[in-house]
Motif scaffolding. Structure first.
Motif, PDB file in Angstrom:
ATOM      1  N   GLY A  87      85.072  -6.941  25.608  1.00 17.53           N
ATOM      2  CA  GLY A  87      85.131  -5.533  25.237  1.00 17.53           C
ATOM      3  C   GLY A  87      83.909  -4.756  25.678  1.00 17.53           C
ATOM      4  O   GLY A  87      82.952  -5.316  26.220  1.00 17.53           O
ATOM      5  N   PRO A  88      83.907  -3.443  25.429  1.00 17.59           N
ATOM      6  CA  PRO A  88      82.837  -2.571  25.933  1.00 17.59           C
ATOM      7  C   PRO A  88      81.641  -2.442  24.990  1.00 17.59           C
ATOM      8  O   PRO A  88      80.792  -1.585  25.213  1.00 17.59           O
ATOM      9  CB  PRO A  88      83.544  -1.233  26.092  1.00 17.59           C
ATOM     10  N   PHE A  89      81.551  -3.248  23.928  1.00 22.68           N
ATOM     11  CA  PHE A  89      80.464  -3.141  22.958  1.00 22.68           C
ATOM     12  C   PHE A  89      79.581  -4.382  23.014  1.00 22.68           C
ATOM     13  O   PHE A  89      80.061  -5.491  23.284  1.00 22.68           O
ATOM     14  CB  PHE A  89      81.003  -2.966  21.538  1.00 22.68           C
ATOM     15  N   ARG A  90      78.289  -4.186  22.736  1.00 18.41           N
ATOM     16  CA  ARG A  90      77.330  -5.286  22.640  1.00 18.41           C
ATOM     17  C   ARG A  90      76.536  -5.106  21.356  1.00 18.41           C
ATOM     18  O   ARG A  90      76.246  -3.972  20.947  1.00 18.41           O
ATOM     19  CB  ARG A  90      76.379  -5.315  23.831  1.00 18.41           C
ATOM     20  N   MET A  91      76.162  -6.223  20.729  1.00 16.30           N
ATOM     21  CA  MET A  91      75.424  -6.154  19.469  1.00 16.30           C
ATOM     22  C   MET A  91      74.039  -6.767  19.616  1.00 16.30           C
ATOM     23  O   MET A  91      73.892  -7.877  20.118  1.00 16.30           O
ATOM     24  CB  MET A  91      76.184  -6.859  18.339  1.00 16.30           C
ATOM     25  N   HIS A  92      73.002  -6.017  19.176  1.00 14.08           N
ATOM     26  CA  HIS A  92      71.637  -6.494  19.068  1.00 14.08           C
ATOM     27  C   HIS A  92      71.282  -6.567  17.585  1.00 14.08           C
ATOM     28  O   HIS A  92      71.821  -5.806  16.769  1.00 14.08           O
ATOM     29  CB  HIS A  92      70.657  -5.552  19.767  1.00 14.08           C
ATOM     30  N   LEU A  93      70.372  -7.458  17.234  1.00 13.01           N
ATOM     31  CA  LEU A  93      70.002  -7.674  15.842  1.00 13.01           C
ATOM     32  C   LEU A  93      68.567  -7.247  15.590  1.00 13.01           C
ATOM     33  O   LEU A  93      67.715  -7.329  16.486  1.00 13.01           O
ATOM     34  CB  LEU A  93      70.185  -9.150  15.480  1.00 13.01           C
ATOM     35  N   PHE A  94      68.300  -6.758  14.376  1.00  6.01           N
ATOM     36  CA  PHE A  94      66.948  -6.401  13.959  1.00  6.01           C
ATOM     37  C   PHE A  94      66.342  -7.555  13.173  1.00  6.01           C
ATOM     38  O   PHE A  94      66.985  -8.139  12.299  1.00  6.01           O
ATOM     39  CB  PHE A  94      66.954  -5.139  13.088  1.00  6.01           C
ATOM     40  N   HIS A  95      65.102  -7.854  13.491  1.00 10.83           N
ATOM     41  CA  HIS A  95      64.389  -8.946  12.824  1.00 10.83           C
ATOM     42  C   HIS A  95      63.898  -8.488  11.456  1.00 10.83           C
ATOM     43  O   HIS A  95      63.452  -7.353  11.297  1.00 10.83           O
ATOM     44  CB  HIS A  95      63.193  -9.384  13.684  1.00 10.83           C
ATOM     45  N   PRO A  96      63.935  -9.332  10.427  1.00 12.56           N
ATOM     46  CA  PRO A  96      63.346  -8.946   9.138  1.00 12.56           C
ATOM     47  C   PRO A  96      61.829  -8.883   9.221  1.00 12.56           C
ATOM     48  O   PRO A  96      61.207  -9.572  10.025  1.00 12.56           O
ATOM     49  CB  PRO A  96      63.816 -10.052   8.187  1.00 12.56           C
ATOM     50  N   GLY A  97      61.228  -8.045   8.383  1.00 11.90           N
ATOM     51  CA  GLY A  97      59.779  -7.885   8.353  1.00 11.90           C
ATOM     52  C   GLY A  97      59.395  -6.439   8.158  1.00 11.90           C
ATOM     53  O   GLY A  97      60.251  -5.544   8.116  1.00 11.90           O
ATOM     54  N   PHE A  98      58.087  -6.169   7.994  1.00 11.94           N
ATOM     55  CA  PHE A  98      57.556  -4.829   7.760  1.00 11.94           C
ATOM     56  C   PHE A  98      58.201  -4.232   6.514  1.00 11.94           C
ATOM     57  O   PHE A  98      58.115  -4.801   5.444  1.00 11.94           O
ATOM     58  CB  PHE A  98      57.746  -3.970   9.007  1.00 11.94           C
ATOM     59  N   LEU A  99      58.876  -3.081   6.616  1.00  9.88           N
ATOM     60  CA  LEU A  99      59.531  -2.468   5.460  1.00  9.88           C
ATOM     61  C   LEU A  99      60.835  -3.174   5.093  1.00  9.88           C
ATOM     62  O   LEU A  99      61.361  -2.965   3.998  1.00  9.88           O
ATOM     63  CB  LEU A  99      59.839  -0.993   5.749  1.00  9.88           C
ATOM     64  N   TYR A 100      61.345  -3.992   5.990  1.00  7.93           N
ATOM     65  CA  TYR A 100      62.681  -4.564   5.840  1.00  7.93           C
ATOM     66  C   TYR A 100      62.550  -6.006   5.340  1.00  7.93           C
ATOM     67  O   TYR A 100      62.708  -6.967   6.095  1.00  7.93           O
ATOM     68  CB  TYR A 100      63.434  -4.462   7.163  1.00  7.93           C
ATOM     69  N   GLN A 101      62.257  -6.111   4.044  1.00  9.47           N
ATOM     70  CA  GLN A 101      61.983  -7.394   3.417  1.00  9.47           C
ATOM     71  C   GLN A 101      63.241  -8.067   2.873  1.00  9.47           C
ATOM     72  O   GLN A 101      63.181  -9.222   2.452  1.00  9.47           O
ATOM     73  CB  GLN A 101      60.990  -7.193   2.260  1.00  9.47           C
ATOM     74  N   ARG A 102      64.349  -7.363   2.846  1.00  7.72           N
ATOM     75  CA  ARG A 102      65.580  -7.911   2.278  1.00  7.72           C
ATOM     76  C   ARG A 102      66.525  -8.288   3.413  1.00  7.72           C
ATOM     77  O   ARG A 102      67.203  -7.433   3.993  1.00  7.72           O
ATOM     78  CB  ARG A 102      66.246  -6.884   1.366  1.00  7.72           C
ATOM     79  N   PRO A 103      66.616  -9.572   3.765  1.00 10.80           N
ATOM     80  CA  PRO A 103      67.513  -9.971   4.859  1.00 10.80           C
ATOM     81  C   PRO A 103      68.979  -9.745   4.483  1.00 10.80           C
ATOM     82  O   PRO A 103      69.367  -9.845   3.320  1.00 10.80           O
ATOM     83  CB  PRO A 103      67.210 -11.468   5.039  1.00 10.80           C
ATOM     84  N   VAL A 104      69.779  -9.425   5.482  1.00 18.88           N
ATOM     85  CA  VAL A 104      71.214  -9.238   5.293  1.00 18.88           C
ATOM     86  C   VAL A 104      71.960 -10.245   6.159  1.00 18.88           C
ATOM     87  O   VAL A 104      71.425 -10.752   7.157  1.00 18.88           O
ATOM     88  CB  VAL A 104      71.651  -7.800   5.642  1.00 18.88           C
TER      89      VAL A 104
END
Length: 517
Positions: A87-104
């Motif tokens: 398909g025409p979509f690609r997914m990149h992921l954000f690493h936990p850390g800094f302000l983003y302390q709650r992993p999903v």
């Protein structure tokens, strides 16, 4: 209910036909494809249980990253997910850390089966950060973003990103990130501490080669509410996101913001705060645009107030509202890095009947352009009751040009000044103010041939209008109107004005608050 792909429908039909034979042979039936109803069921279950506030502690050094450290961790584009479906979509992921302390947790749904994406160190380039010890495979992610050939067929541009609490942002063609949307807002006006619901898990459907949209499911959680969300993202010149939200309050919620939008307004032509800065204006959005249930279009310029301010616009079954960046002239910003003139507005269009309530605008003082200080949302007239199940549907649209949104004239500029007499250099009266509005567009250019047919219709909730005038403005191909208002010390007022010819309204309604200390 989500629309199943042709492949899944055929698989389900074949499975139902073959079921008797398989049962005779002792074979297990085919699993039911994962659907939005599964997320709704999960939300209902966690709402019935006590809220779990504890979160997994990030291992050092992730828990101690600075802004610059975190920004140096980048997803490797060659590791992008979703490519396997063609398909025409690609997914990149954000690493936990800094302000983003709650992993999903992030899942990919393929052939109806959801599979969690495992954390892998090889997905990221850590830059100058030293991560020497192995990180756990169940670390999770801070969020994700989808890419799509939005601006050119050969380049996968960022389309939508989910990062932090229930915040997300999306883009149309030739737009730059500015304001954000949220899943839900609770207690924004004050009185109680604001609560920030967060998306704890996501499911992304694997796109097929024929996919014209990306479908995302999300599970929302907070001390007061749990919820299931579905986002259907349609990339375009003005990208749209169709949202379905099913909410399960854990307790009665008095101040809930539906379809909330968050933006930044530091300085504009309506409110000069002279800074040591060469840029004339600094804002992601410059106004709140609304279409009421009766069809009236209303424009409210934004402010950076001296203290927190809350404005409410009561309505019944609103047709839409949004935070807009109406000023698209580069010279009014002069910013070659932020590109404020290319930042989109977000328009919320309810689907179905939302009933009675109000559009609420919250403006918070800010001393610079780095803080989001503007929030707008729909506040239902009735609170969300504990144990209630509420489903809301709406459409979000990334707007580049508000001129096509309605056929009437628009409030292009708002200025204010003391109403001094010509040639007067004396001190101004702080209880007396002149507001100047440039209306343009619609049929206003037609009336420049006979300006006497156009009338200004002003009103004030408090105080006294002492003088008004209206003159043609050939530079905007419209009209400039002015309203002088007198208040007593300690009073505040809401001004309204529009232009008409005979009994016909030619413009949207401009509204603006003013107070005298």
């Amino acid at each position: 209910m989500m629309n199943l792909s042709r492949r899944i429908v055929l698989q389900s039909l074949l499975a139902s036909v073959a079921l008797p034979a398989l049962a005779q042979q002792g074979a297990a039936p085919a699993p039911t494809p994962f659907r939005f109803e599964d997320v709704v069921r999960r939300a209902r279950e966690i709402a019935a249980a006590p809220y779990e506030a504890s979160t997994q502690q990030l291992p050092p050094p992730l828990s101690q990253l600075s802004f610059d450290d975190y920004r140096d961790i980048r997803f490797r584009p060659e590791k992008a997910l979703l490519a396997g479906g063609g398909g025409p979509f690609r997914m990149h992921l954000f690493h936990p850390g800094f302000l983003y302390q709650r992993p999903v947790t992030v899942n990919v749904i393929r052939d109806g089966v959801p599979t969690p994406v495992p954390y892998q160190r090889e997905l990221f380039d850590y830059g100058r950060n030293k991560v020497e010890k192995p990180l756990p495979v169940n670390l999770g992610f801070a969020g994700f973003r989808l890419h799509y050939p939005l601006n050119t067929p050969k380049v996968f541009d960022e389309l939508i990103a989910f990062l932090g609490a229930s915040y997300f942002r999306f883009l149309g063609r030739d737009q730059k990130y500015g304001l954000s949307a949220r899943g839900l807002a609770i207690n924004v006006p004050g009185g109680e501490a604001e609560e920030f619901p967060y998306f704890r898990e996501f499911w992304i459907e694997m796109p097929t080669p024929q996919s014209d949209r990306a479908t995302i499911y999300a599970l929302l959680d907070s001390p007061s509410v749990a919820g299931a969300y579905r986002f259907d993202v349609y990339p375009a010149k003005e990208t749209t996101v169709d949202v379905t939200a099913t909410l399960f309050p854990r307790q009665t919620i008095q101040n809930v913001g539906v379809a909330p939008l968050t933006s930044m307004f530091f300085e504009g032509e309506n409110e000069r705060r002279r800074q040591d800065d060469f840029r004339p204006e600094l804002h992601d959005s410059d106004g709140l645009l609304m279409q009421s249930g009766s069809g009236e279009w209303i424009w409210r310029p934004l402010q950076n107030p001296a203290r927190k301010a809350v404005s409410s616009f009561s309505d019944n079954n609103p047709r839409g509202f949004g935070l807009m960046q109406r000023d698209r002239v580069f010279e009014n910003y002069q910013d070659l890095e932020a590109f404020y003139h290319q930042r989109p507005g977000y328009w919320v269009e309810p689907v179905g009947q939302w009933g009675e309530g109000r559009v609420e605008l919250v403006e918070i003082p800010t001393k610079d352009e780095t803080h989001d200080n503007i929030v707008a949302y729909w506040q239902p007239a009735r609170p969300l009751e504990r144990g209630q199940e509420v489903t809301l549907n709406y459409r979000l649209r990334a707007i580049s040009d508000t001129n096509a949104m309605h056929p009437g004239g628009k409030a292009l500029n708002t200025f204010q000044t003391p109403p001094r007499a010509s040639g007067s250099n004396g001190p101004s009266d702080p209880t007396h103010r002149r507001f100047i509005i440039d209306f343009a567009g619609g049929d206003l250019e037609y009336y420049l041939a006979d300006p006497t047919q156009v009338q200004l219709v002003p009103s004030t909730s408090t105080g006294k209008i002492t003088h008004t005038f209206i003159v043609p403005n050939d530079h905007t191909k419209g009209f400039r109107a002015a309203i002088d208002v007198k208040l007593e010390p300690g009073q505040s007022t809401d001004l309204r004005a529009f232009l008409r010819a005979g009994n016909r309204a030619l413009t949207e309604t401009w509204t603006y608050p003013w107070s005298v200390e």
